[in-house]
Structure formats: structure tokens, C-alpha cells
Write a protein that holds these residues in place. Structure first.
Motif, PDB file in Angstrom:
ATOM      1  N   LYS A   1       0.873  -1.388  -0.246  1.00 40.37           N
ATOM      2  CA  LYS A   1       0.012   0.212  -0.008  1.00 40.37           C
ATOM      3  C   LYS A   1       0.939   1.174  -0.015  1.00 40.37           C
ATOM      4  CE  LYS A   1      -1.796   2.043   3.462  1.00 40.37           C
ATOM      5  NZ  LYS A   1      -2.260   1.991   4.732  1.00 40.37           N
ATOM      6  N   ASN A   2       1.957   1.327   0.720  1.00 37.51           N
ATOM      7  CA  ASN A   2       2.892   2.369   0.889  1.00 37.51           C
ATOM      8  C   ASN A   2       3.358   2.711  -0.456  1.00 37.51           C
ATOM      9  OD1 ASN A   2       2.250   2.902   3.524  1.00 37.51           O
ATOM     10  ND2 ASN A   2       4.009   1.830   4.385  1.00 37.51           N
TER      11      ASN A   2
ATOM     12  N   ILE B   1       1.213   4.058  -2.812  1.00 36.90           N
ATOM     13  CA  ILE B   1       0.490   5.504  -2.744  1.00 36.90           C
ATOM     14  C   ILE B   1       1.926   6.348  -3.069  1.00 36.90           C
ATOM     15  CG2 ILE B   1       0.339   7.268  -0.752  1.00 36.90           C
ATOM     16  CD1 ILE B   1      -1.117   5.086   0.907  1.00 36.90           C
ATOM     17  N   VAL B   2       3.237   6.015  -2.772  1.00 41.55           N
ATOM     18  CA  VAL B   2       4.276   6.755  -2.810  1.00 41.55           C
ATOM     19  C   VAL B   2       4.553   6.767  -4.572  1.00 41.55           C
ATOM     20  CG1 VAL B   2       6.702   6.768  -3.015  1.00 41.55           C
ATOM     21  CG2 VAL B   2       5.458   6.378  -0.908  1.00 41.55           C
TER      22      VAL B   2
ATOM     23  N   VAL C   1       2.325   6.398  -7.036  1.00 38.65           N
ATOM     24  CA  VAL C   1       1.152   7.104  -7.751  1.00 38.65           C
ATOM     25  C   VAL C   1       1.534   8.691  -7.561  1.00 38.65           C
ATOM     26  CG1 VAL C   1      -1.130   7.745  -7.849  1.00 38.65           C
ATOM     27  CG2 VAL C   1      -0.445   5.175  -7.751  1.00 38.65           C
ATOM     28  N   CYS C   2       1.603   9.001  -6.320  1.00 37.49           N
ATOM     29  CA  CYS C   2       1.836  10.470  -6.042  1.00 37.49           C
ATOM     30  C   CYS C   2       3.245  11.063  -6.586  1.00 37.49           C
ATOM     31  CB  CYS C   2       1.827  10.843  -4.647  1.00 37.49           C
ATOM     32  SG  CYS C   2       0.431  10.381  -3.840  1.00 37.49           S
TER      33      CYS C   2
ATOM     34  N   TYR D   1       4.741   9.975   3.778  1.00 37.21           N
ATOM     35  CA  TYR D   1       4.533   9.939   2.353  1.00 37.21           C
ATOM     36  C   TYR D   1       5.359  11.037   1.829  1.00 37.21           C
ATOM     37  CZ  TYR D   1       1.167   6.100   3.082  1.00 37.21           C
ATOM     38  OH  TYR D   1       0.846   4.959   3.561  1.00 37.21           O
TER      39      TYR D   1
ATOM     40  N   THR E   1       8.267   0.727   2.757  1.00 41.94           N
ATOM     41  CA  THR E   1       8.017   0.432   1.224  1.00 41.94           C
ATOM     42  C   THR E   1       8.320  -1.028   0.804  1.00 41.94           C
ATOM     43  OG1 THR E   1      10.185   1.010   0.388  1.00 41.94           O
ATOM     44  CG2 THR E   1       8.243   2.843   0.502  1.00 41.94           C
TER      45      THR E   1
END
Lengths: 291, 273
Positions: free
Chosen positions: B71-72, B75-76, B78-79, B138, B221
Motif C-alpha cells: 500500500k505504501n 501511494i508513493v 502514484v503520487c 509519505y 515500502t
């Protein structure tokens, strides 16, 4: 006039977010790193100026000396081999296999590039393992005794080099291949008319035409190699003993294991100087020959 | 005679090329096969492989915190991709299409930062993040992915966007920000895809900075979680290979679908100088 000022304002606005990030996380940290390298600093207490102490310590630090030697060995082993393999495979595929099969082989060779060094290191650790790892099993078929690849200080660094080469060839192959495709076809046609064979064409046409690309591949290879960390961290953790410790691992350990930020920054400055020297050397050596 | 000799050389060349290609892919095949065994030794026996046995995968996700790490990483990644594209194309547009004092000087500074190894700035950035209380966030994982490379890449592409087009839009009364969003952005889509691929791979595979900046295991991560797996479960090779497979599969799927952009995005990163 007003138009001009408006345009300039727009320009600044567009670059502003990026500029803030670059200044905060690239430019300022360089100066901080340079400053900290003259201090003793453990993050808890404010930095204390100690002059050249850290740099003097580096010269006497056996661990750092090993790290430097290992990194140099790593550079000397991986860079030539990966460059030559990438060039030869690229040339072969370009000359003999400009078809679907060649395309497929190129894509397959690129797969190790997309895997992270940690993933690659994890897989190769098992492949090179002693209790039934594939490599030792294959060697066993030829009657060669099992080698403790990662656990023996004589082979640990070599093993990391092999994995690095395995991981990098596909990358440089793509660059070489693109370069070979840019060489005018007429040169080869003329050479063939003159009766030049495949080797002559390679050494007389391909190689000279690829000089700028080769210089790029070599420089990039050297710079990356000086920064090696992930593979060695994952495969051997720097051991056994100091046998596969690298410069970046020495920086990491100094900063985040021993909390000697000042010392770690001094080491980082050494790495920076090495990288800048290689860049300057590239400009000097290859820049002049081309011009 | 000459021809015959050549064909032998060619056959040898072909064989070597194929051998190397097999070497490139075999470790990953081995990883997948191994991940479906309960092996505690490295001897891979085909009878041990049971593709219906997903216990290694369920264990990796369930017990060892891989789910959180996945998940981390997601998120990292995609952002990073999103912000890198927006921030870098804005800057590239500013540098390429606007005239302002100090433009080339600032741009040269950008180019110069590309020569600085990340490990050199890492320690001060760590200290900054620590003082700001931003370690284990993040933000700290994402922000370092964004560097001058994207700006350089997009700017060279944006040179091909004709100024007349932007002028025309302006004459039509299109406001400045709309020119950027509606005219420029669609035109630079090819280079943005390359940048996304490059950013995806570099942030997904990033290891040293997440290792340093995350101390809280809930912020690890995938690369950090995978690296820990080998110390936690030393001889549970099936489990470790399942972890490796999870970390590999996402870039791999992307590679299968976007091969051309991959090669361009990643290979071009070297050809920036």
C-alpha cells in the motif's frame, strides 16, 4: 514593456514549485553536507566545528580503505565486462537479427533492468546459496565442488559484480542498439562493396561511429558503480568481514548506524569529488577527441 | 570458404545471445517456481511445486506486513508520478516558452544538480526531515523522487511545440493557465508517459532513502520490507521468493504493456548529459 514583465512573472510562477524542491533538496543540502563534513555532529547535539579532523580520520580508517578498494575493484570488473557484452550483443542483434526474434531477445535482456536491485539480490542470494543453490548444483554436474559464493571473502565481491553485470547489460544494450541503428546504412553498403567482412565492418565502422555513445556508457557505468549499495546490502551486507563493503555502505553505516553525521558527510564529499572528477574527465578525454 | 566461416561465427553468436537471454529470465522463473514450494532447502524439486498452494503469498501478506508495504509503495509511486509530471512540465514550460531574467542561469543550475549523487544530499535531507518531523511520512518518500531530470526531459521535448500555436491560443483570448492545461499538456503526452514509466520504476525500486527515512515499520515500502524478509525468515526460501515475486510483478506487468515507453523512459535517463 508591461507585456515583458508579465511574461517574466508567468515564467517564474511556472518554475517556482520545481525550483523550491530543487533548492531545498538538492542545492542547500550540498552546502550543508560540505559544512557538516567539517563538524562533529550526532543530530542530538548541535554540530561542533572540528576542522579537517574528519578528512584526516578517513585517511586512517581501515574500514573506509577497504570500502574504497572494494568499490574500485567493483568498477574495474563490472564496467568493462558489461560494456563489452552490451556492445557485442547489440551489434550481433543489429546485424543478424533485425526481426521479431531479435526484438524478443532485446526485451528479455531488459527484464533484469526493471527489477529492483533488492529483488535481484534476493533471488541471486538463493541461486548462489550453498545448501543446494542452482549455481553450485550446475557446477556439481561438472564435478566442481560447491563454492560458498557469498560467504567466502574471496568470492563475495565477485558474486556481486556478476549480478550487477547481469542486471546492467540489458540497459546498455538498448543504448548501444539505438546508436547502431543511427549509423548510416550506406557506410556498411560501401564497405560490403569493398569486400569488408563482418569483423572489419564492426571495428572500422560501428566502433568509431559509436564513440560518443561508448563514452556515455562507460562514464555512466563508472558513476553508477561508485554508488553501488543496494546489491551488496541485500546479498552480503558488506561481509564476510569487510570483503564487500562499498563506499556508500560506509557512508550509510557512519551516518545511520553510528550517527556520525559529520564523518559521513566527509565521506559523501569524497564520493562527490570522485563523481565530479569522472564527469570532468569524460568531458576532457572524449570532448577533445570529438571536437 | 569465407561464407562458411561466417555462418559458424554467427551460430556461435546466436547461441551466446540466447544463453544470455535465458540467463536473464531464468532467475525470475526460478523465483516464481520457488514461491510455490514449502522448501527449507534450496534444492528445487519439481515435485515440491504446487501452484494451488498460495500459503507463502498469504503468509507474506498476512503476517509479515507486506500488505502495508505494498500500500505504501503504491501511494508513493502514484503520487510521485502525478506530482513529478505536473511540477516538471510546469517548470519545463516556464523554461522553454517564457523569457525571464536568469532563465539560463537557473536552468544550468538544474543541469548541474543532475551530476550530484543522491547519497551526497541524503544526510542533510535526512536531518532536515528529522527536524521538521517529516521522517516516516509519505511526503519525505515522494518529494525526493522529483528532481531536475523530468524538467530536462520535458523541456527538450517541448522545444518541438510551435510557439505560433501558443500565440494563436493567446490571440483567441485563451487565459495563460488554460494555454498550459488545454494546449501544452495534451501535446507533450508522449514524453509524459515516458516520465511516468521512469518515475514509476525509480520510486518503486528506490531502496536507500526509504531504508534511511522510515523507522516505523508501518511506513516501510516494498523494497525495505523485502530486504527485512531475508533476515526474519532466513531459510524459508519459498516465503522469501514470494516476497520477491510480489515486488517484481508490478513493474513487470507495466513493462509487458508499455515496453516501448519503458525502454525510452529508462534508457533516456542515461542519455541526458
Amino acid at each position: 514593456m508591461k507585456q515583458r514583465r508579465l511574461e517574466a512573472m508567468h515564467g517564474y510562477t511556472y518554475i517556482l514549485p520545481s525550483l523550491i524542491l530543487i533548492v531545498c533538496f538538492s542545492i542547500i543540502p550540498i552546502f550543508m553536507s560540505a559544512f557538516f563534513s567539517f563538524t562533529e555532529y550526532n543530530v542530538m547535539n548541535p554540530p561542533k566545528l572540528v576542522g579537517m579532523d574528519n578528512y584526516e580520520k578517513i585517511l586512517q580508517d581501515e574500514y573506509v580503505r577497504e570500502a574504497l578498494i572494494n568499490t574500485l575493484k567493483y568498477v574495474v570488473i563490472t564496467v568493462p565486462i558489461q560494456t563489452i557484452l552490451a556492445l557485442v550483443f547489440a551489434a550481433f542483434i543489429a546485424v543478424k537479427m533485425q526481426n521479431k526474434a531479435g526484438e524478443f531477445l532485446r526485451s528479455v535482456m531488459f527484464i533484469p533492468v526493471i527489477a529492483s536491485a533488492v529483488t535481484s539480490g534476493t533471488i541471486w542470494r538463493t541461486i548462489l546459496g550453498t545448501d543446494g543453490g542452482i549455481v553450485n548444483n550446475i557446477l556439481g554436474v561438472f564435478g566442481i565442488d560447491a563454492i560458498n559464493w557469498l560467504g567466502d571473502s574471496r568470492t563475495s565481491l565477485i558474486s556481486i559484480c556478476i549480478v550487477a553485470i547481469w542486471k546492467n547489460v540489458g540497459y546498455f544494450l538498448v543504448i548501444f542498439y539505438a546508436g547502431i541503428m543511427d549509423v548510416p546504412k550506406s557506410l556498411y553498403e560501401a564497405a560490403r562493396v569493398d569486400g569488408a567482412n563482418m569483423f572489419q565492418q564492426f571495428f572500422r565502422i560501428t566502433l568509431p561511429m559509436l564513440k560518443p555513445i561508448t563514452s556515455l556508457v562507460v562514464t555512466l557505468g563508472i558513476i553508477w558503480s561508485f554508488q553501488v549499495f543496494d546489491l551488496s546490502y541485500q546479498m552480503t551486507g558488506g561481509g564476510p568481514g569487510y570483503s564487500s563493503v562499498t563506499i556508500v555502505m560506509a557512508i550509510y553505516n557512519a551516518a545511520f548506524k553510528n550517527y556520525k553525521m559529520g564523518y559521513a558527510c566527509a565521506l559523501a564529499m569524497v564520493l562527490l569529488v570522485i563523481v565530479l572528477l569522472i564527469n570532468a574527465l569524460k568531458q576532457h578525454v572524449f570532448g577533445e577527441k570529438e571536437g | 570458404m569465407e561464407n562458411k566461416k561466417w555462418s559458424i561465427v554467427s551460430v556461435i553468436g546466436l547461441l551466446l545471445t540466447i544463453v544470455f537471454a535465458v540467463t536473464c529470465i531464468a532467475p525470475f522463473v526460478y523465483m516464481i517456481l520457488m514461491s510455490f514450494t514449502q522448501a527449507q532447502t534450496l534444492n528445487l524439486r519439481f515435485s515440491d511445486i504446487d501452484f494451488s498452494d498460495l500459503s507463502n503469498y498469504s503468509y507474506v501478506f498476512g503476517k509479515s506486513g507486506f500488505f502495508g508495504a505494498l500500500k505504501n509503495s503504491a501511494i508513493v509511486v502514484v503520487c510521485s508520478c502525478l506530482f513529478n509530471c505536473i511540477i516538471s512540465s510546469m517548470a519545463a514550460y516556464g523554461f522553454e516558452k517564457k523569457r525571464f531574467p536568469g532563465r539560463e542561469a537557473i536552468y544550468n543550475m538544474y543541469v548541474a544538480t543532475m551530476m550530484i549523487p543522491g547519497q551526497v544530499t541524503m544526510i542533510p535531507v535526512f536531518i532536515i526531515m528529522k527536524k521538521l518531523g517529516l521522517l516516516n511520512s509519505y511526503f519525505s518518500l515522494i518529494v525526493l523522487i522529483i528532481n531536475a531530470f523530468g524538467v530536462l526531459l520535458i523541456r527538450s521535448f517541448m522545444a518541438g511545440v510551435p510557439d505560433e500555436l501558443l500565440e494563436a491560443a493567446k490571440v483567441d483570448g485563451c487565459p495563460e493557465h488554460k494555454i498550459f492545461i488545454k494546449v501544452v499538456m495534451p501535446l507533450i503526452k508522449p514524453v509524459l508517459i515516458s516520465l511516468v514509466v521512469f518515475t514509476f520504476v525509480s520510486s518503486w525500486n528506490d531502496f536507500l532513502w526509504p531504508l534511511v527515512s522510515t523507522t516505523d515499520s508501518s511506513m516501510y515500502t516494498l523494497t525495505v520490507a523485502l530486504s527485512l524478509l531475508k533476515t526474519q525468515y532466513t531459510a524459508n526460501y519459498g516465503l522469501i521468493m514470494a516476497g520477491a515475486a510480489v515486488s517484481f510483478v508490478f513493474p513487470f506487468i507495466l513493462y509487458v504493456f508499455l515496453q516501448k515507453q519503458f525502454v525510452e523512459g529508462i534508457a533516456l535517463s542515461g542519455v541526458k548529459g
